[in-house]
Design a protein around this motif. Structure first.
Motif, PDB file in Angstrom:
ATOM      1  N   LEU A  76       0.766  -1.215   0.157  1.00  0.00           N
ATOM      2  CA  LEU A  76       0.224   0.021  -0.041  1.00  0.00           C
ATOM      3  C   LEU A  76       0.985   1.252  -0.050  1.00  0.00           C
ATOM      4  O   LEU A  76       0.524   2.241  -0.884  1.00  0.00           O
ATOM      5  N   TYR A  77       1.860   1.123   0.924  1.00  0.00           N
ATOM      6  CA  TYR A  77       2.961   2.388   1.050  1.00  0.00           C
ATOM      7  C   TYR A  77       4.256   2.114   0.655  1.00  0.00           C
ATOM      8  O   TYR A  77       4.865   1.699   1.768  1.00  0.00           O
ATOM      9  N   PRO A  78       4.621   1.681  -0.639  1.00  0.00           N
ATOM     10  CA  PRO A  78       5.813   1.119  -0.713  1.00  0.00           C
ATOM     11  C   PRO A  78       6.828   1.970  -0.473  1.00  0.00           C
ATOM     12  O   PRO A  78       6.897   3.322  -0.456  1.00  0.00           O
ATOM     13  N   ASP A  79       8.172   1.348  -0.094  1.00  0.00           N
ATOM     14  CA  ASP A  79       9.550   2.060   0.323  1.00  0.00           C
ATOM     15  C   ASP A  79       9.759   3.083  -1.023  1.00  0.00           C
ATOM     16  O   ASP A  79       9.724   2.401  -2.141  1.00  0.00           O
ATOM     17  N   ARG A  80      10.472   4.114  -0.655  1.00  0.00           N
ATOM     18  CA  ARG A  80      11.063   4.786  -1.739  1.00  0.00           C
ATOM     19  C   ARG A  80      11.964   3.872  -2.713  1.00  0.00           C
ATOM     20  O   ARG A  80      12.174   4.057  -3.792  1.00  0.00           O
ATOM     21  N   ILE A  81      12.812   3.112  -2.072  1.00  0.00           N
ATOM     22  CA  ILE A  81      13.741   2.235  -2.468  1.00  0.00           C
ATOM     23  C   ILE A  81      13.054   1.068  -3.380  1.00  0.00           C
ATOM     24  O   ILE A  81      13.896  -0.119  -3.948  1.00  0.00           O
ATOM     25  N   SER A  82      11.941   0.687  -3.192  1.00  0.00           N
ATOM     26  CA  SER A  82      11.155  -0.403  -3.707  1.00  0.00           C
ATOM     27  C   SER A  82      11.195  -0.499  -5.304  1.00  0.00           C
ATOM     28  O   SER A  82      10.800   0.563  -5.792  1.00  0.00           O
ATOM     29  N   PRO A  83      11.545  -1.586  -5.933  1.00  0.00           N
ATOM     30  CA  PRO A  83      11.476  -1.440  -7.476  1.00  0.00           C
ATOM     31  C   PRO A  83       9.971  -1.587  -7.833  1.00  0.00           C
ATOM     32  O   PRO A  83       9.946  -1.516  -9.047  1.00  0.00           O
ATOM     33  N   ARG A  84       9.079  -1.525  -7.233  1.00  0.00           N
ATOM     34  CA  ARG A  84       7.668  -1.317  -7.235  1.00  0.00           C
ATOM     35  C   ARG A  84       7.002  -0.057  -7.075  1.00  0.00           C
ATOM     36  O   ARG A  84       5.772   0.190  -6.967  1.00  0.00           O
ATOM     37  N   TYR A  85       8.040   0.803  -6.779  1.00  0.00           N
ATOM     38  CA  TYR A  85       7.529   2.176  -6.140  1.00  0.00           C
ATOM     39  C   TYR A  85       6.438   2.802  -6.732  1.00  0.00           C
ATOM     40  O   TYR A  85       5.071   3.222  -6.169  1.00  0.00           O
ATOM     41  N   TYR A  86       6.758   2.969  -8.119  1.00  0.00           N
ATOM     42  CA  TYR A  86       5.913   3.790  -8.932  1.00  0.00           C
ATOM     43  C   TYR A  86       4.510   3.072  -9.215  1.00  0.00           C
ATOM     44  O   TYR A  86       3.542   3.412  -9.120  1.00  0.00           O
ATOM     45  N   MET A  87       4.522   1.663  -9.333  1.00  0.00           N
ATOM     46  CA  MET A  87       3.365   1.101  -9.794  1.00  0.00           C
ATOM     47  C   MET A  87       2.704   0.727  -8.678  1.00  0.00           C
ATOM     48  O   MET A  87       1.140   1.090  -8.823  1.00  0.00           O
ATOM     49  N   LEU A  88       3.153   0.657  -7.394  1.00  0.00           N
ATOM     50  CA  LEU A  88       2.269   0.392  -6.342  1.00  0.00           C
ATOM     51  C   LEU A  88       1.649   1.567  -5.898  1.00  0.00           C
ATOM     52  O   LEU A  88       0.414   1.867  -5.492  1.00  0.00           O
ATOM     53  N   SER A  89       2.348   2.739  -5.880  1.00  0.00           N
ATOM     54  CA  SER A  89       1.750   4.228  -5.616  1.00  0.00           C
ATOM     55  C   SER A  89       0.679   4.531  -6.583  1.00  0.00           C
ATOM     56  O   SER A  89      -0.516   4.988  -6.190  1.00  0.00           O
ATOM     57  N   GLU A  90       0.783   4.303  -7.968  1.00  0.00           N
ATOM     58  CA  GLU A  90      -0.059   4.440  -9.003  1.00  0.00           C
ATOM     59  C   GLU A  90      -1.433   3.685  -8.790  1.00  0.00           C
ATOM     60  O   GLU A  90      -2.468   4.113  -8.621  1.00  0.00           O
ATOM     61  N   LEU A  91      -1.361   2.468  -8.335  1.00  0.00           N
ATOM     62  CA  LEU A  91      -2.332   1.439  -8.108  1.00  0.00           C
ATOM     63  C   LEU A  91      -3.178   2.110  -6.870  1.00  0.00           C
ATOM     64  O   LEU A  91      -4.450   1.935  -6.984  1.00  0.00           O
ATOM     65  N   ARG A  92      -2.455   2.497  -5.825  1.00  0.00           N
ATOM     66  CA  ARG A  92      -3.035   2.917  -4.778  1.00  0.00           C
ATOM     67  C   ARG A  92      -4.027   4.154  -4.998  1.00  0.00           C
ATOM     68  O   ARG A  92      -5.125   4.173  -4.555  1.00  0.00           O
ATOM     69  N   GLN A  93      -3.384   4.947  -5.713  1.00  0.00           N
ATOM     70  CA  GLN A  93      -4.090   6.152  -6.199  1.00  0.00           C
ATOM     71  C   GLN A  93      -5.486   5.851  -6.860  1.00  0.00           C
ATOM     72  O   GLN A  93      -6.415   6.566  -6.934  1.00  0.00           O
ATOM     73  N   ARG A  94      -5.143   5.002  -8.010  1.00  0.00           N
ATOM     74  CA  ARG A  94      -6.365   4.378  -8.749  1.00  0.00           C
ATOM     75  C   ARG A  94      -7.496   3.996  -7.874  1.00  0.00           C
ATOM     76  O   ARG A  94      -8.743   4.425  -7.846  1.00  0.00           O
ATOM     77  N   PHE A  95      -7.171   3.135  -6.939  1.00  0.00           N
ATOM     78  CA  PHE A  95      -8.036   2.542  -6.010  1.00  0.00           C
ATOM     79  C   PHE A  95      -8.803   3.723  -5.185  1.00  0.00           C
ATOM     80  O   PHE A  95      -9.653   3.730  -4.862  1.00  0.00           O
ATOM     81  N   SER A  96      -7.988   4.631  -4.730  1.00  0.00           N
ATOM     82  CA  SER A  96      -8.655   5.802  -3.792  1.00  0.00           C
ATOM     83  C   SER A  96      -9.616   6.598  -4.652  1.00  0.00           C
ATOM     84  O   SER A  96     -10.283   6.958  -4.347  1.00  0.00           O
ATOM     85  N   GLU A  97      -9.147   6.842  -6.092  1.00  0.00           N
ATOM     86  CA  GLU A  97     -10.058   7.576  -6.804  1.00  0.00           C
ATOM     87  C   GLU A  97     -11.248   6.871  -6.937  1.00  0.00           C
ATOM     88  O   GLU A  97     -12.372   7.555  -6.924  1.00  0.00           O
ATOM     89  N   LEU A  98     -11.189   5.451  -7.174  1.00  0.00           N
ATOM     90  CA  LEU A  98     -12.362   4.766  -7.170  1.00  0.00           C
ATOM     91  C   LEU A  98     -13.251   4.847  -6.149  1.00  0.00           C
ATOM     92  O   LEU A  98     -14.534   4.898  -6.343  1.00  0.00           O
ATOM     93  N   ILE A  99     -12.682   4.882  -5.024  1.00  0.00           N
ATOM     94  CA  ILE A  99     -13.478   4.775  -3.813  1.00  0.00           C
ATOM     95  C   ILE A  99     -14.314   6.201  -3.620  1.00  0.00           C
ATOM     96  O   ILE A  99     -15.408   6.185  -3.297  1.00  0.00           O
ATOM     97  N   SER A 100     -13.652   7.225  -4.080  1.00  0.00           N
ATOM     98  CA  SER A 100     -14.307   8.480  -4.098  1.00  0.00           C
ATOM     99  C   SER A 100     -15.452   8.494  -4.929  1.00  0.00           C
ATOM    100  O   SER A 100     -16.640   8.856  -4.932  1.00  0.00           O
ATOM    101  N   THR A 101     -15.138   7.963  -6.255  1.00  0.00           N
ATOM    102  CA  THR A 101     -16.308   7.975  -7.203  1.00  0.00           C
ATOM    103  C   THR A 101     -17.503   7.188  -6.842  1.00  0.00           C
ATOM    104  O   THR A 101     -18.442   7.609  -7.247  1.00  0.00           O
ATOM    105  N   TYR A 102     -17.313   6.205  -6.334  1.00  0.00           N
ATOM    106  CA  TYR A 102     -18.118   4.918  -6.063  1.00  0.00           C
ATOM    107  C   TYR A 102     -18.657   5.144  -4.506  1.00  0.00           C
ATOM    108  O   TYR A 102     -19.165   4.008  -3.988  1.00  0.00           O
ATOM    109  N   HIS A 103     -18.361   6.227  -3.961  1.00  0.00           N
ATOM    110  CA  HIS A 103     -18.369   6.094  -2.383  1.00  0.00           C
ATOM    111  C   HIS A 103     -19.785   5.982  -2.007  1.00  0.00           C
ATOM    112  O   HIS A 103     -19.906   5.165  -0.929  1.00  0.00           O
TER     113      HIS A 103
END
Lengths: 245, 239
Positions: free
Chosen positions: A21-48
């Motif tokens: 959910l909150y990947p480490d800055r040095i994680s090789p998944r940092y960007y992907m996981l941050s983006e995925l979290r953001q997409r889910f957060s957006e969906l939660i507000s859209t379908y609140h």
């Protein structure tokens, strides 16, 4: 309001969930996981409105990394997974049929699970069966990703292929988003191919450098382009309401 | 070329079979050709005097490799392909009797079909017991709708659907492992952004890198994760 605690049965799962959910800055998944979290957060507000008070099943839940985003909104968050996952509230039996009545849940969440299932059509049919008419499926899976058996890894899709299997299962696709366009995806795959081969401190350095490059490259593709070709797709689909004639 | 009805198809077939060294897909196309050449040598006894159906044939780039060994090479494709000897009707059922062919070739077709399971079932139906399926399709490849583009597989996913369609998987090879596949996508991303005059040079650089990067992977790694998989399945003798 105090942050609600979500209890994990094992320390490993709690750590894993947190690191996804909150990947480490040095994680090789940092960007992907941050983006995925953001997409889910957006969906939660859209379908609140729809999520409020809902019963949600996380189908193939793993460590339930997104539970702390959804759980404050929904009434019940139930994790379902294979028998080897001690975190699961519900065990998915060998025949794939959940011990849940038809049309008994409001939302099915499926995150990075579909690529591992034996039969995606049967999995989606089961999601459709347990969802009430009008209920929502929120699903993410891979377009491009390195082979990662947990314990199996079978499928990848183009954006149109993923929409097709979901529509063919009886859903109406409401929206599809791509996480990481082709340029970022290519660099990510390159990173994943070589990351394990880098030694010592070179490995995190390589990861951080590649993550920077991935983030930069992701500005090259538009959301429309990402819908047909992306590293990960996030789809929202609805089981149609029953019509009364 | 005597094989072809249209010049365009002849040119496409040639450029896929023997790509120029500055072609943006040089490594993957050479890799696929070598795989098929090797399979032809290995399965030579199965090919001699055989009837082959190329299912979703396109420009039939591999015809000149297979045809000299066969009795007949039949291209089957959608009605818009002028090269096709047989048209695939909308229901997908070919005008061929059960067990009437010895070999089905399927090259870069499966990712486009509406229903891969039905496609493989049809391949099995027309194959005689003991007949061979040689199929190549994508693991990692950019979206390329002709007219549709739906599916990608991991090596184990592809083996799974081929097996479930009633074939015995005899072998699977990966063309370009993860590093080469990633660099190929890098190339696909940047090629349109490079000035046209510089593209051959750009391709030469990226294709050399791809050739180098591919050496990092073992055949076993490529069988699991690759740009393209080439799989051989056999319809078992009647049980």
């Amino acid at each position: 309001m105090a942050q609600k605690e979500y209890r994990y049965r094992t320390v490993e799962a709690a750590r894993l969930a947190q690191s996804r959910l909150y990947p480490d800055r040095i994680s090789p998944r940092y960007y992907m996981l941050s983006e995925l979290r953001q997409r889910f957060s957006e969906l939660i507000s859209t379908y609140h409105a729809e999520l409020t008070g809902a019963t949600l099943i996380d189908l193939g839940c793993g460590a339930m990394p997104y539970r702390s985003l959804f759980a404050p909104v929904v009434a019940n968050y139930i994790g379902a997974d294979l028998p080897d996952n001690p975190e699961a509230d519900l065990v998915i039996p060998a025949d794939g049929r959940l011990p849940l009545a038809a049309a008994s849940v409001d939302v099915v969440l499926s995150s990075q699970a579909l690529e591992h299932v034996f039969d995606p059509s049967a999995y989606l049919a089961e999601a459709w069966r347990i969802l009430r008419p009008g209920g929502l499926l929120i699903l993410s899976t891979h377009g491009y990703w390195i082979y990662h058996p947990h314990p199996t890894d079978y499928w990848r899709w183009t954006g149109s292929g993923l929409q097709k299997v979901i529509s063919d299962a009886g859903f109406m696709v409401q929206q599809i988003e791509g996480v990481m366009g082709l340029a970022a995806t290519a660099l990510h795959l390159f990173q994943d191919a070589l990351h394990g081969r880098a030694r010592g401190p070179l490995r995190p350095a390589f990861g951080v450098m590649m993550q920077r490059a991935v983030a930069l490259a992701d500005t090259l593709y538009t959301p429309a382009q990402r819908r047909s070709d992306a590293c990960i797709y996030v789809v929202v689909a609805r089981r149609p309401s029953d019509f009364v004639q | 070329m005597a094989f072809y009805r249209t010049k365009t198809a002849a040119i496409i077939a040639r450029s896929r079979l023997y790509p120029r060294f500055y072609d943006g897909r040089y490594q993957v196309l050479v890799g696929i050709r070598r795989c098929f050449e090797q399979l032809i040598a290995q399965y030579h006894a199965d090919l001699v005097g055989a009837t082959l159906v190329d299912l979703g044939c396109g420009a039939m780039p591999y015809r000149s490799l297979f045809a000299p060994h066969l009795r007949r090479y039949l291209g089957a494709d959608l009605p818009d392909n002028a090269e096709a000897d047989l048209h695939i009707p909308p229901a997908g059922q070919l005008p061929l009797a059960d067990g009437s062919v010895d070999l089905v070739l399927s090259s870069q077709a499966l990712e486009h079909v509406i229903d891969p399971v039905a496609y493989l079932a049809e391949a099995r139906r027309i194959l005689r017991p003991g007949g061979l399926l040689m199929l190549s399709t994508h693991g990692h490849w950019i979206y390329h709708p002709y007219p549709t583009d739906y599916w990608r597989w991991t090596g184990s996913g592809l083996q799974k659907i081929v097996r479930e369609a009633g074939f015995v998987v005899e072998q699977i090879e990966g063309v370009l492992g993860t590093t080469g596949a990633a660099l190929q996508i890098v190339q696909e991303t940047w090629n349109p952004r490079v000035p046209p005059r510089l593209r051959p040079l750009f391709s030469l650089v990226t294709q050399s890198l791809i050739g180098w990067g591919d050496r990092l992977h073992t055949p076993a790694e490529r069988q699991a994760d690759a740009c393209v998989f080439v799989i051989v399945g056999r319809r078992p003798l009647d049980q």
